[in-house]
Scaffold this motif. Structure first.
Motif, PDB file in Angstrom:
ATOM      1  N   LEU A 161       1.205  -7.720   5.548  1.00 34.91           N
ATOM      2  CA  LEU A 161       2.248  -8.233   4.661  1.00 34.91           C
ATOM      3  C   LEU A 161       2.953  -7.115   3.895  1.00 34.91           C
ATOM      4  CD1 LEU A 161       0.332 -11.258   3.118  1.00 34.91           C
ATOM      5  CD2 LEU A 161       1.897 -11.261   5.070  1.00 34.91           C
ATOM      6  N   HIS A 162       2.263  -5.995   3.707  1.00 33.53           N
ATOM      7  CA  HIS A 162       2.797  -4.895   2.911  1.00 33.53           C
ATOM      8  C   HIS A 162       3.218  -3.704   3.764  1.00 33.53           C
ATOM      9  CE1 HIS A 162       1.309  -6.945  -0.733  1.00 33.53           C
ATOM     10  NE2 HIS A 162       0.307  -7.302   0.047  1.00 33.53           N
ATOM     11  N   LYS A 163       3.211  -3.866   5.071  1.00 35.46           N
ATOM     12  CA  LYS A 163       3.558  -2.766   5.962  1.00 35.46           C
ATOM     13  C   LYS A 163       4.946  -2.213   5.661  1.00 35.46           C
ATOM     14  CE  LYS A 163       4.030  -1.703  10.900  1.00 35.46           C
ATOM     15  NZ  LYS A 163       3.949  -2.263  12.276  1.00 35.46           N
ATOM     16  N   TRP A 164       5.853  -3.077   5.251  1.00 36.58           N
ATOM     17  CA  TRP A 164       7.239  -2.653   5.003  1.00 36.58           C
ATOM     18  C   TRP A 164       7.352  -1.663   3.851  1.00 36.58           C
ATOM     19  CZ3 TRP A 164       9.751  -3.611   0.319  1.00 36.58           C
ATOM     20  CH2 TRP A 164       9.088  -4.475  -0.565  1.00 36.58           C
ATOM     21  N   VAL A 165       6.358  -1.632   2.964  1.00 35.71           N
ATOM     22  CA  VAL A 165       6.493  -0.862   1.735  1.00 35.71           C
ATOM     23  C   VAL A 165       5.824   0.512   1.801  1.00 35.71           C
ATOM     24  CG1 VAL A 165       4.414  -1.563   0.484  1.00 35.71           C
ATOM     25  CG2 VAL A 165       6.534  -1.258  -0.775  1.00 35.71           C
ATOM     26  N   TYR A 166       4.889   0.714   2.723  1.00 37.01           N
ATOM     27  CA  TYR A 166       4.032   1.891   2.665  1.00 37.01           C
ATOM     28  C   TYR A 166       4.775   3.207   2.865  1.00 37.01           C
ATOM     29  CZ  TYR A 166       0.131  -1.412   2.917  1.00 37.01           C
ATOM     30  OH  TYR A 166      -0.755  -2.435   2.660  1.00 37.01           O
ATOM     31  N   ASP A 167       5.873   3.214   3.613  1.00 37.12           N
ATOM     32  CA  ASP A 167       6.606   4.458   3.881  1.00 37.12           C
ATOM     33  C   ASP A 167       7.801   4.665   2.957  1.00 37.12           C
ATOM     34  OD1 ASP A 167       4.906   5.210   5.949  1.00 37.12           O
ATOM     35  OD2 ASP A 167       6.080   4.165   7.472  1.00 37.12           O
ATOM     36  N   LEU A 168       7.961   3.824   1.952  1.00 37.53           N
ATOM     37  CA  LEU A 168       9.124   3.933   1.066  1.00 37.53           C
ATOM     38  C   LEU A 168       8.882   4.978  -0.016  1.00 37.53           C
ATOM     39  CD1 LEU A 168       9.985   0.150   0.613  1.00 37.53           C
ATOM     40  CD2 LEU A 168      10.901   1.772   2.304  1.00 37.53           C
ATOM     41  N   ALA A 169       9.918   5.744  -0.319  1.00 39.22           N
ATOM     42  CA  ALA A 169       9.793   6.825  -1.305  1.00 39.22           C
ATOM     43  C   ALA A 169       9.400   6.301  -2.678  1.00 39.22           C
ATOM     44  CB  ALA A 169      11.109   7.594  -1.388  1.00 39.22           C
ATOM     45  N   SER A 170       9.989   5.180  -3.098  1.00 42.39           N
ATOM     46  CA  SER A 170       9.698   4.666  -4.441  1.00 42.39           C
ATOM     47  C   SER A 170       8.260   4.182  -4.544  1.00 42.39           C
ATOM     48  CB  SER A 170      10.668   3.532  -4.795  1.00 42.39           C
ATOM     49  OG  SER A 170      10.598   2.486  -3.844  1.00 42.39           O
ATOM     50  N   TRP A 171       7.743   3.534  -3.500  1.00 45.94           N
ATOM     51  CA  TRP A 171       6.345   3.080  -3.529  1.00 45.94           C
ATOM     52  C   TRP A 171       5.404   4.271  -3.513  1.00 45.94           C
ATOM     53  CZ3 TRP A 171       2.031   3.568  -0.411  1.00 45.94           C
ATOM     54  CH2 TRP A 171       0.969   2.713  -0.720  1.00 45.94           C
ATOM     55  N   ARG A 172       5.705   5.255  -2.685  1.00 44.37           N
ATOM     56  CA  ARG A 172       4.849   6.443  -2.605  1.00 44.37           C
ATOM     57  C   ARG A 172       4.823   7.196  -3.932  1.00 44.37           C
ATOM     58  NH1 ARG A 172       3.102   8.129   2.230  1.00 44.37           N
ATOM     59  NH2 ARG A 172       3.162  10.319   1.589  1.00 44.37           N
ATOM     60  N   GLU A 173       5.955   7.238  -4.601  1.00 46.94           N
ATOM     61  CA  GLU A 173       6.003   7.900  -5.907  1.00 46.94           C
ATOM     62  C   GLU A 173       5.091   7.190  -6.907  1.00 46.94           C
ATOM     63  OE1 GLU A 173       9.257   9.138  -9.380  1.00 46.94           O
ATOM     64  OE2 GLU A 173       9.912   8.135  -7.544  1.00 46.94           O
ATOM     65  N   GLN A 174       5.079   5.860  -6.871  1.00 46.73           N
ATOM     66  CA  GLN A 174       4.212   5.096  -7.771  1.00 46.73           C
ATOM     67  C   GLN A 174       2.733   5.377  -7.508  1.00 46.73           C
ATOM     68  OE1 GLN A 174       5.335   1.009  -7.235  1.00 46.73           O
ATOM     69  NE2 GLN A 174       7.452   1.372  -7.841  1.00 46.73           N
ATOM     70  N   GLN A 175       2.408   5.757  -6.285  1.00 48.06           N
ATOM     71  CA  GLN A 175       1.021   6.066  -5.933  1.00 48.06           C
ATOM     72  C   GLN A 175       0.702   7.552  -6.098  1.00 48.06           C
ATOM     73  OE1 GLN A 175      -0.370   3.064  -5.224  1.00 48.06           O
ATOM     74  NE2 GLN A 175       1.735   2.314  -5.296  1.00 48.06           N
ATOM     75  N   HIS A 205      -9.213  -2.004  -7.763  1.00 48.06           N
ATOM     76  CA  HIS A 205      -8.932  -1.478  -6.427  1.00 48.06           C
ATOM     77  C   HIS A 205      -8.033  -0.246  -6.424  1.00 48.06           C
ATOM     78  CE1 HIS A 205     -10.742  -5.024  -4.644  1.00 48.06           C
ATOM     79  NE2 HIS A 205      -9.955  -5.813  -5.349  1.00 48.06           N
ATOM     80  N   TRP A 206      -7.681   0.291  -7.604  1.00 43.03           N
ATOM     81  CA  TRP A 206      -6.575   1.256  -7.650  1.00 43.03           C
ATOM     82  C   TRP A 206      -6.995   2.670  -7.990  1.00 43.03           C
ATOM     83  CZ3 TRP A 206      -6.666  -3.537  -9.979  1.00 43.03           C
ATOM     84  CH2 TRP A 206      -5.910  -4.519  -9.325  1.00 43.03           C
ATOM     85  N   GLY A 207      -8.271   2.957  -8.065  1.00 45.79           N
ATOM     86  CA  GLY A 207      -8.726   4.300  -8.346  1.00 45.79           C
ATOM     87  C   GLY A 207      -8.599   4.667  -9.813  1.00 45.79           C
ATOM     88  N   ASP A 208      -8.725   5.971 -10.098  1.00 41.18           N
ATOM     89  CA  ASP A 208      -8.718   6.445 -11.479  1.00 41.18           C
ATOM     90  C   ASP A 208      -7.334   6.422 -12.110  1.00 41.18           C
ATOM     91  OD1 ASP A 208     -11.455   6.936 -11.392  1.00 41.18           O
ATOM     92  OD2 ASP A 208     -11.175   8.989 -10.672  1.00 41.18           O
ATOM     93  N   ASN A 209      -6.288   6.401 -11.290  1.00 42.47           N
ATOM     94  CA  ASN A 209      -4.912   6.435 -11.799  1.00 42.47           C
ATOM     95  C   ASN A 209      -4.123   5.272 -11.204  1.00 42.47           C
ATOM     96  OD1 ASN A 209      -2.506   7.177 -12.968  1.00 42.47           O
ATOM     97  ND2 ASN A 209      -2.217   9.019 -11.738  1.00 42.47           N
ATOM     98  N   PRO A 210      -4.314   4.048 -11.713  1.00 42.56           N
ATOM     99  CA  PRO A 210      -3.626   2.873 -11.155  1.00 42.56           C
ATOM    100  C   PRO A 210      -2.108   3.022 -11.246  1.00 42.56           C
ATOM    101  CG  PRO A 210      -5.403   2.212 -12.616  1.00 42.56           C
ATOM    102  CD  PRO A 210      -5.210   3.688 -12.820  1.00 42.56           C
ATOM    103  N   PRO A 211      -1.376   2.368 -10.353  1.00 41.64           N
ATOM    104  CA  PRO A 211       0.076   2.546 -10.294  1.00 41.64           C
ATOM    105  C   PRO A 211       0.849   1.780 -11.354  1.00 41.64           C
ATOM    106  CG  PRO A 211      -0.619   0.965  -8.637  1.00 41.64           C
ATOM    107  CD  PRO A 211      -1.874   1.505  -9.255  1.00 41.64           C
ATOM    108  N   PHE A 212       0.179   1.028 -12.213  1.00 47.40           N
ATOM    109  CA  PHE A 212       0.902   0.173 -13.152  1.00 47.40           C
ATOM    110  C   PHE A 212       1.573   0.984 -14.258  1.00 47.40           C
ATOM    111  CE2 PHE A 212      -2.695  -2.282 -11.436  1.00 47.40           C
ATOM    112  CZ  PHE A 212      -1.979  -3.241 -10.731  1.00 47.40           C
TER     113      PHE A 212
END
Length: 224
Positions: free
Chosen positions: A45-59, A105-112
């Protein structure tokens, strides 16, 4: 002593839901758990987002595509001042937290990067993480969680990020202003549906935006 009549009321943000969903209405596959948070096949369901620059920046990642999908992901978080989620969204579990409680589920530095309010039946001390995310555990229901989230967000939006049961409670209670869905071109066939247990009365929506791309269709609705 006179009171000014020119004072403007304080601006208040919206309460939003923003989620990826399958064509048949699922937001996770079956057999979800702490080691399988999206269930079997739910990652699709989230495959569309994984390669996006804005999503990657949040991670905290570099690179990625800069296109309309990337702009929508950036736009969906830029005015969010607080987040609300359910216990299952946080940990895919229930029951007492135990002596060594799961930290999400988000590790030590969550994306929120904003305060997060977790609705649960069991008390727990706030969990401060890197990057500005603090998880506060709320045991007295959705209204109290939303009240705290709005206070933290100020004039920004509060986003309800899941899971499904939490979204259903907020929608059924008339507490959501806007829903944005990212419809992935897949039929999961089983799992966790987003819109169940909403009662027998129709909930009217106004469609405010439709954006199509090769990987996903973005739909935005205002609840009327």
């Amino acid at each position: 002593m006179t009171t000014s009549t020119n004072e403007q009321p304080a601006m208040q943000g919206k309460v939003t839901v923003d989620m990826s969903i399958s064509l048949d209405g699922y937001i996770a596959g079956p057999n979800d758990g702490p080691e399988n948070p999206l269930g079997d096949g739910g990652g699709r369901l989230h495959k569309w987002v994984y390669d996006l620059a804005s999503w990657r920046e949040q991670q905290g990642l570099d690179g990625g595509k800069t296109n309309r999908d990337s702009e929508i992901v950036a736009e969906s978080t830029e005015n969010v001042g607080a987040v609300v989620m359910g216990r299952r969204m946080f940990s895919n579990g229930d029951g007492p937290w135990g002596d060594d409680p799961f930290e999400g589920h988000w590790g030590d530095n969550p994306p929120f990067g904003v305060p997060v309010f977790v609705i649960t039946h069991y008390e727990r001390e706030p969990l401060e993480m890197d990057g500005g995310t603090t998880f506060t555990f709320v045991t007295d229901g959705i209204e109290h969680a939303l009240k705290q989230a709005k206070a933290a967000a100020g004039d920004q939006d509060v986003e309800i990020v899941g899971g499904a049961n939490t979204v259903q409670q907020f929608v059924a209670a008339g507490l959501v202003d806007e829903i944005q869905l990212h419809v992935s071109p897949v039929i999961l066939g089983d799992g966790i549906r987003l819109f169940e247990s909403l009662g027998s009365e129709p909930i009217e929506l106004e469609r405010t935006r439709v954006i199509d791309s090769s990987d996903v269709t973005h739909l935005r609705f205002q609840i009327t």
